[in-house]
Design a protein around this motif. Structure first.
Motif, PDB file in Angstrom:
ATOM      1  N   LEU A   1       0.776  -1.118   0.109  1.00 47.34           N
ATOM      2  CA  LEU A   1      -0.162   0.109  -0.125  1.00 47.34           C
ATOM      3  C   LEU A   1       0.836   1.353   0.087  1.00 47.34           C
ATOM      4  O   LEU A   1       1.829   1.233   0.717  1.00 47.34           O
ATOM      5  CB  LEU A   1      -0.699  -0.156   1.170  1.00 47.34           C
ATOM      6  CG  LEU A   1      -1.685  -1.321   1.736  1.00 47.34           C
ATOM      7  CD1 LEU A   1      -2.511  -1.257   2.962  1.00 47.34           C
ATOM      8  CD2 LEU A   1      -2.672  -1.556   0.503  1.00 47.34           C
ATOM      9  N   VAL A   2       0.652   2.091  -0.713  1.00 51.49           N
ATOM     10  CA  VAL A   2       1.208   3.426  -0.900  1.00 51.49           C
ATOM     11  C   VAL A   2       0.376   4.532  -0.843  1.00 51.49           C
ATOM     12  O   VAL A   2      -0.965   4.577  -1.510  1.00 51.49           O
ATOM     13  CB  VAL A   2       2.053   3.484  -2.331  1.00 51.49           C
ATOM     14  CG1 VAL A   2       2.820   4.888  -2.606  1.00 51.49           C
ATOM     15  CG2 VAL A   2       2.949   2.515  -2.360  1.00 51.49           C
TER      16      VAL A   2
ATOM     17  N   ILE B   1      -1.198  -1.127  -4.450  1.00 49.24           N
ATOM     18  CA  ILE B   1      -2.548  -0.057  -4.558  1.00 49.24           C
ATOM     19  C   ILE B   1      -1.767   1.220  -4.075  1.00 49.24           C
ATOM     20  O   ILE B   1      -1.411   1.190  -2.883  1.00 49.24           O
ATOM     21  CB  ILE B   1      -3.720  -0.711  -3.735  1.00 49.24           C
ATOM     22  CG1 ILE B   1      -4.092  -2.088  -4.205  1.00 49.24           C
ATOM     23  CG2 ILE B   1      -4.607   0.544  -3.722  1.00 49.24           C
ATOM     24  CD1 ILE B   1      -5.073  -2.804  -3.106  1.00 49.24           C
ATOM     25  N   ASP B   2      -2.259   2.367  -4.417  1.00 53.60           N
ATOM     26  CA  ASP B   2      -1.872   3.563  -3.986  1.00 53.60           C
ATOM     27  C   ASP B   2      -3.323   4.414  -3.801  1.00 53.60           C
ATOM     28  O   ASP B   2      -4.232   4.166  -4.426  1.00 53.60           O
ATOM     29  CB  ASP B   2      -0.883   4.321  -4.804  1.00 53.60           C
ATOM     30  CG  ASP B   2      -1.581   4.823  -5.988  1.00 53.60           C
ATOM     31  OD1 ASP B   2      -2.140   6.072  -5.689  1.00 53.60           O
ATOM     32  OD2 ASP B   2      -0.979   4.731  -7.011  1.00 53.60           O
ATOM     33  N   ALA B   3      -3.173   5.385  -2.657  1.00 54.99           N
ATOM     34  CA  ALA B   3      -4.461   6.219  -2.578  1.00 54.99           C
ATOM     35  C   ALA B   3      -3.992   7.712  -2.351  1.00 54.99           C
ATOM     36  O   ALA B   3      -2.927   7.982  -1.805  1.00 54.99           O
ATOM     37  CB  ALA B   3      -5.050   5.755  -1.397  1.00 54.99           C
TER      38      ALA B   3
ATOM     39  N   PHE C   1       0.759   9.353 -15.375  1.00 51.30           N
ATOM     40  CA  PHE C   1       2.067   9.783 -14.865  1.00 51.30           C
ATOM     41  C   PHE C   1       2.628   8.683 -13.727  1.00 51.30           C
ATOM     42  O   PHE C   1       3.523   8.120 -13.673  1.00 51.30           O
ATOM     43  CB  PHE C   1       1.943  10.994 -14.129  1.00 51.30           C
ATOM     44  CG  PHE C   1       3.386  11.508 -13.501  1.00 51.30           C
ATOM     45  CD1 PHE C   1       4.065  12.323 -14.192  1.00 51.30           C
ATOM     46  CD2 PHE C   1       3.688  11.257 -12.185  1.00 51.30           C
ATOM     47  CE1 PHE C   1       5.419  12.772 -13.686  1.00 51.30           C
ATOM     48  CE2 PHE C   1       4.762  11.752 -11.693  1.00 51.30           C
ATOM     49  CZ  PHE C   1       5.711  12.507 -12.476  1.00 51.30           C
ATOM     50  N   LEU C   2       1.640   8.191 -12.796  1.00 49.78           N
ATOM     51  CA  LEU C   2       2.190   7.308 -11.721  1.00 49.78           C
ATOM     52  C   LEU C   2       2.368   5.923 -12.547  1.00 49.78           C
ATOM     53  O   LEU C   2       3.288   5.227 -12.028  1.00 49.78           O
ATOM     54  CB  LEU C   2       0.974   7.271 -10.789  1.00 49.78           C
ATOM     55  CG  LEU C   2       0.547   8.320 -10.096  1.00 49.78           C
ATOM     56  CD1 LEU C   2      -0.598   8.277  -8.922  1.00 49.78           C
ATOM     57  CD2 LEU C   2       1.755   8.847  -9.209  1.00 49.78           C
TER      58      LEU C   2
ATOM     59  N   ALA D   1      -3.197  -0.725  -8.899  1.00 49.14           N
ATOM     60  CA  ALA D   1      -4.520   0.251  -8.753  1.00 49.14           C
ATOM     61  C   ALA D   1      -4.071   1.348  -8.014  1.00 49.14           C
ATOM     62  O   ALA D   1      -3.464   1.444  -6.936  1.00 49.14           O
ATOM     63  CB  ALA D   1      -5.595  -0.654  -8.066  1.00 49.14           C
ATOM     64  N   HIS D   2      -4.613   2.482  -8.556  1.00 48.80           N
ATOM     65  CA  HIS D   2      -4.514   3.627  -8.192  1.00 48.80           C
ATOM     66  C   HIS D   2      -6.005   4.399  -7.903  1.00 48.80           C
ATOM     67  O   HIS D   2      -6.838   4.366  -8.706  1.00 48.80           O
ATOM     68  CB  HIS D   2      -3.913   4.751  -9.086  1.00 48.80           C
ATOM     69  CG  HIS D   2      -3.973   6.377  -9.024  1.00 48.80           C
ATOM     70  ND1 HIS D   2      -3.674   6.936  -7.973  1.00 48.80           N
ATOM     71  CD2 HIS D   2      -4.567   7.201  -9.654  1.00 48.80           C
ATOM     72  CE1 HIS D   2      -3.806   8.170  -8.055  1.00 48.80           C
ATOM     73  NE2 HIS D   2      -4.600   8.257  -9.085  1.00 48.80           N
ATOM     74  N   LEU D   3      -5.940   4.912  -6.698  1.00 53.55           N
ATOM     75  CA  LEU D   3      -7.436   5.499  -6.196  1.00 53.55           C
ATOM     76  C   LEU D   3      -7.183   7.224  -6.030  1.00 53.55           C
ATOM     77  O   LEU D   3      -6.305   7.588  -5.074  1.00 53.55           O
ATOM     78  CB  LEU D   3      -8.041   4.985  -4.980  1.00 53.55           C
ATOM     79  CG  LEU D   3      -8.827   3.899  -4.868  1.00 53.55           C
ATOM     80  CD1 LEU D   3      -8.240   2.739  -5.484  1.00 53.55           C
ATOM     81  CD2 LEU D   3      -9.543   3.450  -3.616  1.00 53.55           C
ATOM     82  N   ASP D   4      -7.746   7.941  -6.886  1.00 50.69           N
ATOM     83  CA  ASP D   4      -7.693   9.464  -6.847  1.00 50.69           C
ATOM     84  C   ASP D   4      -9.064   9.624  -5.867  1.00 50.69           C
ATOM     85  O   ASP D   4     -10.108   9.591  -6.539  1.00 50.69           O
ATOM     86  CB  ASP D   4      -7.810   9.997  -8.002  1.00 50.69           C
ATOM     87  CG  ASP D   4      -7.858  11.544  -8.189  1.00 50.69           C
ATOM     88  OD1 ASP D   4      -7.718  12.052  -7.132  1.00 50.69           O
ATOM     89  OD2 ASP D   4      -7.322  12.077  -9.189  1.00 50.69           O
TER      90      ASP D   4
END
Length: 457
Positions: free
Chosen positions: A220-221, A328-330, A407-408, A419-422
């Motif tokens: 997790l990031v 996963i990042d948030a 970009f990420l 997965a990226h959560l904005d």
């Protein structure tokens, strides 16, 4: 354990839940006191409506009718708790489980660090079908995230965020380390350092590891920008008012990590938080600067207010080296995502369709929905650098959330499932269980998906 959930009570008042449709059919048959009170108080079984029925002799509350949604969710139960007077209650619905208990508990949440708030104690006997361990873990994780986000930046800088993470690590018996200040340069986290160097509050990378190394790797990031002035591309004053919440992604991931550890899920967990304050001073990074990232990509700075993707880039590059099963990042990353999907729905980007579907399904199942957005490769040209490999802001106002996600993605090349959560991480209005202020957006969805994938049925 939440104070509003109790093991038993001899004085608990029964609460019977009904839907509006069921009540319409039933109301025509009701007579006497129930019919009279329902008509007088306008009770129609709508979610959150309650009808307190007194004892015929004492006049004290004897039972309650409470309206609930057709598909009962935790916010329906939160609304019931919010409408009742202080006291002990028990649900007559034998099928009520985690959603009922968690919603009831979250209704009691108030941020009271700086202001005394009188709280009425509306307690619920634990529903028989509720998992006390899971509900407590999720409740505590959500409360932790909300409290961290609600705390003003003056009391929640990079060091304080690191101490909160250290506390979570201590409780969970996890490994914990930080890389601080100029050590970020020595250990090759140049973009985290560049964003945070203008502040007297030193930037840092927070690193927590937990679980059996033989278990599947889950990383997790979180974006931990504890306050964002915009840097030299200074935000207007109105744009800074909510910037204490710009570490919302980090807070959500820390709360999620705490829940995972409390539930002892069989994963090898790693949590990375890039904690910085984006400030203005003589050594602030500038528009037009070129930074060399941890991954080796050169990044042209088009706007110093697009700083979150920079600190995440270095953290993601490190996470990617271990090729976790899920990464996963948030982040509270873009205003464009809020324009697209509003405050409640995190914009979800994923490189793996199966992973994306698992997250979407979990969110729907627990009433914490996500909305998938496209990683449209055709927009990659929008962030092509003029003098460097890539630009942090690009040269067009179009597709701002998508280009940020692209970009990420540049910093994740070895991990298949990313997965990226904005997200917004904020409730712009008060609702039952969700007071105005911080929100752990997406935490329950992520937990449900992780639990389903890795065990703890």
């Amino acid at each position: 354990m939440p104070a509003t959930l109790i093991a038993k009570s001899t004085a608990a008042i029964p609460v019977e839940t009904v839907t509006a449709k069921a009540w319409t059919a039933r109301a025509a048959k009701e007579k006497g006191l129930v019919a009279g009170l329902a008509e007088a108080q306008g009770f129609k079984g709508k979610p959150g409506q309650v009808l307190v029925l007194p004892d015929a002799k004492s006049g004290k509350p004897a039972r309650v009718l409470a309206g609930i949604s057709d598909t009962p969710d935790l916010w329906s139960y939160a609304a019931i708790a919010g409408a009742l007077p202080a006291g002990d209650y028990k649900l007559t619905d034998t099928k009520a489980g985690d959603a009922a208990a968690l919603g009831w508990a979250l209704n009691a949440y108030r941020f009271d660090r700086y202001k005394k708030i009188d709280k009425k104690l509306v307690r619920l006997v634990w529903p028989a079908k509720a998992s006390q361990q899971r509900v407590t873990a999720l409740h505590d994780g959500i409360v932790l995230a909300r409290d961290l986000i609600n705390t003003p930046a003056g009391d929640m800088g990079p060091a304080e965020l690191a101490e909160a993470a250290r506390g979570v690590a201590l409780v969970g018996n996890a490994e914990f380390s930080t890389i601080i200040g100029d050590d970020l340069l020595e250990q090759n986290y140049p973009m985290i350092h560049a964003v945070g160097r203008a502040s007297v509050r030193l930037p840092r990378l927070i690193d927590l590891r937990w679980g059996n190394p033989k278990h599947p790797k889950l990383t997790l990031v979180g974006k931990g920008v504890c306050f964002d002035t915009g840097g030299l591309d200074l935000k207007p004053s109105a744009g800074m008012l909510l910037m204490k919440k710009d570490m919302g992604g980090a807070a959500v991931m820390l709360g999620l990590a705490a829940a995972i550890m409390a539930m002892k899920l069989p994963v090898r967990l790693r949590l990375l938080i890039a904690a910085v304050e984006n400030s203005v001073s003589g050594n602030a990074f500038r528009p037009g600067d070129v930074l060399t990232s941890r991954k080796g990509l050169t990044v042209e700075i088009g706007n110093t207010d697009a700083e979150g993707r920079l600190v995440l880039g270095d953290a993601l590059a490190e996470a990617d080296t271990e090729k976790p099963d899920w990464l996963i990042d948030a982040a509270t990353l873009t205003g464009a995502a809020r324009v697209a999907v509003g405050p409640d729905l995190p914009a979800l980007y994923a490189t793996d369709d199966a992973m994306a579907q698992a997250l979407l399904d979990a969110g729907l199942n627990v009433g914490d929905p996500l909305w998938r957005m496209p990683l449209h490769a055709g927009y990659r040209e929008y962030i092509e650098g003029k003098v460097a490999d890539i630009s942090n802001s690009g040269d067009t106002p179009f597709a701002g959330s998508i280009t940020a996600a692209l970009f990420l993605k540049e910093f994740v090349s070895k991990t298949k499932s990313y997965a990226h959560l904005d997200m917004f991480a904020w409730n712009p209005r008060s609702r039952a269980g969700r007071p105005l202020g911080a929100e752990a957006t997406g935490l329950r969805a992520l937990y449900a998906a992780i639990e389903k994938r890795y065990g703890k049925k």
